[in-house]
Design a protein around this motif. Structure first.
Motif, mmCIF file in Angstrom:
data_model
loop_
_atom_site.group_PDB
_atom_site.id
_atom_site.type_symbol
_atom_site.label_atom_id
_atom_site.label_comp_id
_atom_site.label_asym_id
_atom_site.label_seq_id
_atom_site.Cartn_x
_atom_site.Cartn_y
_atom_site.Cartn_z
ATOM 1 N N VAL A 67 0.867 -1.187 0.000
ATOM 2 C CA VAL A 67 0.000 0.000 0.000
ATOM 3 C C VAL A 67 0.901 1.233 0.000
ATOM 4 O O VAL A 67 1.798 1.346 0.844
ATOM 5 C CB VAL A 67 -0.927 0.019 1.233
ATOM 6 N N VAL A 68 0.676 2.123 -0.961
ATOM 7 C CA VAL A 68 1.445 3.375 -1.044
ATOM 8 C C VAL A 68 0.499 4.527 -0.712
ATOM 9 O O VAL A 68 -0.509 4.719 -1.396
ATOM 10 C CB VAL A 68 2.045 3.561 -2.459
ATOM 11 N N VAL A 69 0.801 5.262 0.357
ATOM 12 C CA VAL A 69 -0.073 6.344 0.820
ATOM 13 C C VAL A 69 0.605 7.675 0.488
ATOM 14 O O VAL A 69 1.687 7.975 1.004
ATOM 15 C CB VAL A 69 -0.325 6.227 2.340
ATOM 16 N N ALA A 70 -0.045 8.473 -0.356
ATOM 17 C CA ALA A 70 0.576 9.702 -0.838
ATOM 18 C C ALA A 70 0.457 10.861 0.133
ATOM 19 O O ALA A 70 1.133 11.879 -0.031
ATOM 20 C CB ALA A 70 -0.033 10.101 -2.181
ATOM 21 N N ASP A 71 -0.385 10.735 1.146
ATOM 22 C CA ASP A 71 -0.509 11.802 2.133
ATOM 23 C C ASP A 71 -0.999 11.199 3.443
ATOM 24 O O ASP A 71 -1.991 10.470 3.475
ATOM 25 C CB ASP A 71 -1.493 12.867 1.664
ATOM 26 N N ALA A 72 -0.313 11.524 4.537
ATOM 27 C CA ALA A 72 -0.611 10.889 5.827
ATOM 28 C C ALA A 72 -2.019 11.185 6.324
ATOM 29 O O ALA A 72 -2.595 10.389 7.068
ATOM 30 C CB ALA A 72 0.419 11.337 6.867
ATOM 31 N N SER A 73 -2.602 12.313 5.895
ATOM 32 C CA SER A 73 -3.946 12.645 6.370
ATOM 33 C C SER A 73 -4.983 11.633 5.897
ATOM 34 O O SER A 73 -6.070 11.527 6.460
ATOM 35 C CB SER A 73 -4.340 14.052 5.900
ATOM 36 N N LEU A 74 -4.654 10.860 4.851
ATOM 37 C CA LEU A 74 -5.598 9.856 4.343
ATOM 38 C C LEU A 74 -5.828 8.739 5.360
ATOM 39 O O LEU A 74 -6.866 8.082 5.345
ATOM 40 C CB LEU A 74 -5.060 9.246 3.042
ATOM 41 N N ILE A 75 -4.847 8.518 6.225
ATOM 42 C CA ILE A 75 -4.938 7.379 7.151
ATOM 43 C C ILE A 75 -6.130 7.535 8.085
ATOM 44 O O ILE A 75 -6.813 6.568 8.399
ATOM 45 C CB ILE A 75 -3.622 7.244 7.940
ATOM 46 N N SER A 76 -6.406 8.766 8.504
ATOM 47 C CA SER A 76 -7.529 8.973 9.426
ATOM 48 C C SER A 76 -8.803 9.402 8.707
ATOM 49 O O SER A 76 -9.798 9.718 9.349
ATOM 50 C CB SER A 76 -7.161 10.026 10.473
ATOM 51 N N ASP A 77 -8.773 9.420 7.368
ATOM 52 C CA ASP A 77 -9.974 9.796 6.605
ATOM 53 C C ASP A 77 -10.805 8.545 6.378
ATOM 54 O O ASP A 77 -10.393 7.640 5.643
ATOM 55 C CB ASP A 77 -9.547 10.406 5.265
ATOM 56 N N PRO A 78 -11.976 8.452 6.998
ATOM 57 C CA PRO A 78 -12.745 7.206 6.904
ATOM 58 C C PRO A 78 -13.202 6.875 5.487
ATOM 59 O O PRO A 78 -13.497 5.716 5.194
ATOM 60 C CB PRO A 78 -13.940 7.452 7.833
ATOM 61 N N THR A 79 -13.261 7.871 4.599
ATOM 62 C CA THR A 79 -13.707 7.583 3.235
ATOM 63 C C THR A 79 -12.572 7.077 2.350
ATOM 64 O O THR A 79 -12.809 6.645 1.230
ATOM 65 C CB THR A 79 -14.320 8.834 2.575
ATOM 66 N N ALA A 80 -11.339 7.151 2.818
ATOM 67 C CA ALA A 80 -10.200 6.726 1.986
ATOM 68 C C ALA A 80 -9.948 5.217 2.095
ATOM 69 O O ALA A 80 -9.387 4.619 1.182
ATOM 70 C CB ALA A 80 -8.937 7.485 2.386
ATOM 71 N N HIS A 81 -10.346 4.606 3.193
ATOM 72 C CA HIS A 81 -10.237 3.142 3.369
ATOM 73 C C HIS A 81 -8.814 2.622 3.168
ATOM 74 O O HIS A 81 -8.603 1.559 2.574
ATOM 75 C CB HIS A 81 -11.191 2.415 2.422
ATOM 76 N N VAL A 82 -7.853 3.361 3.666
ATOM 77 C CA VAL A 82 -6.455 2.962 3.493
ATOM 78 C C VAL A 82 -6.173 1.608 4.146
ATOM 79 O O VAL A 82 -5.395 0.807 3.644
ATOM 80 C CB VAL A 82 -5.530 4.052 4.092
ATOM 81 N N MET A 83 -6.823 1.353 5.269
ATOM 82 C CA MET A 83 -6.525 0.137 6.041
ATOM 83 C C MET A 83 -7.223 -1.111 5.497
ATOM 84 O O MET A 83 -6.930 -2.222 5.952
ATOM 85 C CB MET A 83 -6.959 0.337 7.496
ATOM 86 N N ASP A 84 -8.128 -0.921 4.552
ATOM 87 C CA ASP A 84 -8.944 -2.063 4.129
ATOM 88 C C ASP A 84 -8.109 -3.203 3.558
ATOM 89 O O ASP A 84 -7.259 -2.992 2.677
ATOM 90 C CB ASP A 84 -9.969 -1.623 3.079
ATOM 91 N N GLY A 85 -8.352 -4.397 4.024
ATOM 92 C CA GLY A 85 -7.729 -5.597 3.469
ATOM 93 C C GLY A 85 -6.260 -5.755 3.808
ATOM 94 O O GLY A 85 -5.593 -6.617 3.244
ATOM 95 N N ILE A 86 -5.747 -4.941 4.739
ATOM 96 C CA ILE A 86 -4.321 -5.032 5.091
ATOM 97 C C ILE A 86 -4.093 -6.190 6.059
ATOM 98 O O ILE A 86 -4.860 -6.394 7.005
ATOM 99 C CB ILE A 86 -3.849 -3.698 5.699
ATOM 100 N N ARG A 87 -3.045 -6.942 5.777
ATOM 101 C CA ARG A 87 -2.695 -8.076 6.638
ATOM 102 C C ARG A 87 -1.417 -7.740 7.418
ATOM 103 O O ARG A 87 -0.790 -6.700 7.195
ATOM 104 C CB ARG A 87 -2.454 -9.324 5.778
ATOM 105 N N SER A 88 -1.006 -8.654 8.257
ATOM 106 C CA SER A 88 0.178 -8.400 9.075
ATOM 107 C C SER A 88 1.459 -8.383 8.237
ATOM 108 O O SER A 88 2.485 -7.878 8.687
ATOM 109 C CB SER A 88 0.298 -9.457 10.174
#
Ligand code: SF4
Ligand code: SF4
Length: 302
Positions: A67-88
């Motif tokens: 997962v490549v996140v272009a801006d850290a503010s996306l992590i706490s944005d519930p509509t961006a779903h950055v965390m979806d489907g992430i495994r350990s």
């Protein structure tokens, strides 16, 4: 691989650069973006699959290896779903000048995390704030293991298609080389992607026009949707330079600038999405763009 960015940052082009670089180095490749209404600052996702065999699967990548996140503010944005489907074992890259503890105040990704200040590199080496597609593509190529020559070729092809000048492409390639070499890559999961948490990627909602007039009533386009978390740069007023012309008020596409009785602008930072149109249009340079340094740790949806 899944890229998360904000409209205007180049996440979609980054996914293309990675796909083309992989193709040039002998892989099969596929890439596609997903977003709702095209809107600067809005969360965007893009997907790249690469393989040694023909790729039959289509659609979004629910369980990414990277997962490549272009801006850290996306992590706490519930509509961006950055965390979806992430495994350990999912590798995560975040573009930020902050430390991991500052970005992940109160939470964390379960897997390996890489961080590099790509926006800082763009400011220093490209002289611009956004469109960091070549740099995002470079860190992804480094993690995936695509060679530098293929990366340079892919940046050349993709930016040429977008009408970027040869001189600007050369600077993007040089900055991308720098990012490629600066990153210490985390390992990707071994084998094919497994199953992670349930994925909740956003499905755009389309509403019918009312009596011939465009009706924008969805939550992402109303006062209830605080787009202040979309900003990577914020417009800031230098009061003694302002001549009170009201141009910023007129040009703001989101109507978040109010004017005082003394003809000075007041910006509603809960809803200013950071497009910088007001900064570009201000005739006296009374509005300047200041980088948001706080990232996810500072902005909270109420
Ligand atoms: S456009 Fe610039 S000079 Fe005009 S009101 Fe806005 S800040 Fe002031
Ligand atoms: S205040 Fe400026 S930066 Fe914010 S949304 Fe309006 S035009 Fe864009």
């Amino acid at each position: 691989m899944r890229f998360h960015g904000r409209g205007g940052q180049g996440a979609k082009t980054a996914s293309r650069i990675l796909g083309t670089a992989a193709f040039l180095s002998g892989f099969q490749a596929q890439d596609a973006p997903i977003y709702g209404a095209e809107r600067r600052g809005a969360p965007v996702a893009a997907f790249t699959r690469i393989a040694r065999r023909p790729i039959r699967e289509r659609g979004v990548i629910a369980h990414p290896d990277l997962v490549v996140v272009a801006d850290a503010s996306l992590i706490s944005d519930p509509t961006a779903h950055v965390m979806d489907g992430i495994r350990s074992d999912t590798a995560v890259f975040v573009n930020s000048p902050l430390s991991k503890s500052q970005v992940w105040e109160g939470g964390s990704f379960p897997g390996p995390i890489m961080m590099l200040d790509l926006t800082g590199v763009a400011l220093e080496r490209l002289g611009k704030r956004e469109a960091i597609s070549a740099l995002l593509g470079a860190v992804a190529a480094r993690v995936v293991g695509v060679d530098e020559a293929s990366l340079r070729g892919a940046i050349g092809r993709e930016l040429t298609d977008l009408g970027v000048s040869a001189e600007a492409i050369e600077r993007n390639q040089a900055a991308a080389d720098f990012c490629y070499r600066s990153l210490t890559p985390a390992p990707l999961p071994a084998g094919s992607a497994g199953q992670g948490a349930k994925t909740r990627l956003q499905t755009p909602v389309y509403e019918s026009p009312t009596l011939g007039t465009a009706h924008i009533g969805a939550s992402a386009n109303s006062v209830l949707r605080e787009t202040g978390g979309w900003r990577t740069f914020r417009p800031v007023l230098i009061p003694n330079k302002c001549n009170g012309c009201w141009l910023c008020f007129a040009f703001c596409p989101d109507g978040v600038i109010a004017m005082t009785a003394e003809d000075k602008p007041v910006i509603d930072y809960d809803h200013c999405k950071g497009c910088q149109i007001c900064v570009q249009e201000c005739p006296t340079h009374a509005l300047v763009a200041e980088r948001e340094q706080e990232g996810a740790a500072a902005w909270r949806a109420k």
